[in-house]
Write an enzyme that holds these catalytic residues in place. Structure first.
Site, short mmCIF file in Angstrom:
data_model
loop_
_atom_site.label_atom_id
_atom_site.label_comp_id
_atom_site.label_asym_id
_atom_site.label_seq_id
_atom_site.Cartn_x
_atom_site.Cartn_y
_atom_site.Cartn_z
CD1 TRP A 23 -1.21 2.55 2.09
CD2 TRP A 23 -2.82 1.59 1.04
NE1 TRP A 23 -2.00 3.26 2.25
CE2 TRP A 23 -3.10 3.08 1.36
CE3 TRP A 23 -3.83 0.76 0.41
CZ2 TRP A 23 -4.41 3.61 1.36
CZ3 TRP A 23 -5.00 1.61 0.31
CH2 TRP A 23 -5.33 2.94 0.48
CG ASP A 26 -1.41 11.19 2.16
OD1 ASP A 26 -2.17 10.64 1.70
OD2 ASP A 26 -1.51 11.89 3.29
CD GLN A 42 1.69 8.47 5.64
OE1 GLN A 42 0.83 8.24 6.42
NE2 GLN A 42 2.83 9.00 6.05
CB SER A 87 1.18 13.29 5.66
OG SER A 87 0.72 12.17 4.95
CD GLU A 205 -7.12 13.86 5.39
OE1 GLU A 205 -6.69 13.12 6.07
OE2 GLU A 205 -7.61 13.67 4.21
#
Length: 542
Positions: A23, A26, A42, A87, A205
């Site tokens: 996976w 960001d 990420q 992040s 965000e």
């Protein structure tokens, strides 16, 4: 993941950044240090699905095209980030030293802000990072919920000698960007009032805040404030409730700690991209004096498909960004390094497309290509009137008028990743309509026939394109890369990114067409298409 296994996966990209497996979301802390580009992101090292105990993966490049994957830079390991390293951003401080500010989830599941720096500046790849002993350097404000305080921006230096940064948050559905200042990067003080806030917008965000020249396409370092009023400032916000990256252009006054946008943040605010494009992060590239942005482009197939593939998420192709001449919006354009991958150019000029016509572009690799095309229109007084109910909703226009619905001027554009019989196709196209004596250009990206698979997203995206078709040609640039289609209208004024999962139009079976299904003819004034070579995205560790 072996190269042989990658070859069996039709949705792996050829030139968009993605890790070998697992996976990714960001982008974090992109920067250029001593001529090396760094991409942090990420990452869940344990599988292809989201896991809150995120790591910071790390890759490096000399050209933003070919990447070397390194070991993760940060892993959850300390009380201030034991439940996840979320992040953050890179900053280059005096002396040319890079630092990282990132959000950690602490032992109490609170989001706090932390500082890290390279262990060895002589290492050209900055493989190892050290977390500061004073972490967390910024604690959760008393009035904020534990999971609503994250994603510090790149810092900037004001004339008072203090550094500033923003942190995204919310309180009672009011989106907030908190402003902090510091003398030493370790001790931070929150300003008495938020830098900016808008009620009803929910969690903000991955904020980004940066200057742009009003009279140049060059990028600007974050600490350039306003020499002779030559810069404006962009505040970019990820609106979590909608998964959209919106931005505002405005004036920043460091003396008053005040930011005044030229427009309000609403559902019709300018977006970086009207498709799938989120958590974007920009950085100033001192080598080529430009500002570069990338973003997370998530999967839109099923969880079962993701597990079967063993990976999830790609990064958008890096874009140079600058302020348009009208000083109202950003322009975005694929970085020039993409030309390193160009081969097998096919081009022509001044080709008339009669109404209802279709023309195949042959001689290129249609599953990984770079397409540039410009359309010229005449006799626009015959354009149809816009339905009054569509005025503020271009996506509704595209949803109710897909690529198969004929108008007068439009649809015309590209059919990408198309199968031999057109059962599968991803259509990127324009319509020109009249409204109160003016012309409105709508840009659409239609995934409704992109795949024969069920259970995947087949949204029809739409946006207005700020061009006057009486005076200007309507241009389109599209990057096609197996399962991602990035389109740039009007020289980068409007961008739409789509994820598609064809079952027929894959590899050598994919085809590319230009089309005009409107009743009025259009002229392709110029077209150039290149096959794109495969970037080295999975280079072995150095």
């Amino acid at each position: 993941m072996s190269e042989s296994l990658l070859a069996e996966q039709p949705y792996r990209t050829a030139f968009h950044f993605q890790p070998p497996q697992n996976w990714m979301n960001d982008p974090n802390g992109p920067m250029c240090y001593n001529g090396v580009y760094h991409m942090f992101y990420q990452y869940n090292p344990f599988g292809p699905l989201f896991n809150l105990r995120m790591h910071w993966a790390h890759s490096v490049s000399r050209d933003l095209i070919n990447w070397i994957h390194l070991d993760p830079a940060f892993a959850p390991s300390e009380p201030f980030d034991i439940n996840g390293c979320l992040s953050g951003s890179a900053s280059i401080i005096p002396g040319g030293k890079p630092i990282m500010l990132y959000t950690g989830i602490d032992t109490e599941n609170r989001q706090v802000q932390n500082l890290a720096f390279p262990k060895d500046l002589s290492d050209p790849y900055l493989r190892e990072w050290v977390k500061h002993t004073a972490n967390p350097i910024i604690s959760l404000p008393e009035e904020i919920q534990p999971d609503d305080f994250r994603d510090p921006t790149t810092v900037w230096l004001a004339e008072d000698g203090k550094w500033r940064l923003l942190v995204g948050s919310q309180r009672d559905k009011t989106g907030i960007a908190f402003l902090y200042h510091s003398d030493d990067f370790v001790n931070w003080t929150k300003s008495d009032s938020p830098f900016h806030k808008v009620s009803g917008t929910g969690m903000w965000e991955c904020p980004d805040f940066f200057p742009v020249w009003v009279d140049s396409t060059n990028g600007v370092d974050a600490s350039v404030i306003n020499p002779s009023k030559r810069v404006k400032h962009v505040l970019k916000l990820g609106i979590q409730d909608h998964g959209k990256d919106c931005y505002l252009v405005g004036e920043y006054s460091p003396e008053k700690e005040h930011y005044v946008p030229e427009d309000e943040l609403t559902t019709t605010t300018l977006r970086l991209d009207y498709g799938i494009y989120y958590a974007s992060k920009s950085f100033f590239d001192p080598v080529k004096k430009r500002r570069i942005m990338t973003a997370w482009v998530n999967e839109t197939d099923s969880e079962a498909d993701v597990i079967a593939k063993g990976w999830s998420g790609v990064q958008a192709f890096p874009r140079s960004i600058w302020l348009d001449k009208n000083q109202k919006q950003l322009l975005q354009w694929p970085i020039e390094e993409i030309e390193m991958l160009h081969e097998n150019e096919v081009s022509f000029q001044n080709k008339k497309l009669e109404g209802g016509s279709l023309h195949e572009i042959q001689g290129i690799t249609a599953s990984q290509a770079d397409v540039k095309i410009s359309f010229k229109l005449a006799n626009l007084e015959d354009a149809e009137e816009m339905d009054a109910s569509w005025v503020d909703d271009p996506q509704l226009i595209c949803s109710e008028n897909d690529a198969s619905k004929k108008g007068k001027f439009g649809p015309f554009g590209l059919l990408a990743l198309a199968s031999n019989d057109l059962t599968e196709q991803t259509a990127i196209f324009f319509r020109v309509l009249r409204k109160n004596g003016r012309y409105v250009v709508v840009m659409c990206s239609d995934q409704s026939r992109s795949s024969t698979k069920d259970g995947i997203d087949k949204t029809k995206y739409g946006a207005f394109l700020d061009v006057n078709p009486q005076q200007d040609e309507i241009s389109l640039r599209t990057l096609i890369d197996h399962s991602i289609v990035e389109s740039f209208g009007g020289g980068g004024k409007t961008c739409i990114t789509a994820r598609v999962y064809p079952t027929l139009a894959i590899g050598e079976e994919a085809r590319l067409f230009v089309f005009n299904y409107g009743t009025e003819s259009v002229v392709i004034s110029e077209l150039s298409v290149w096959s794109l070579k495969k970037a080295r995205l999975n280079v072995e560790k150095p």
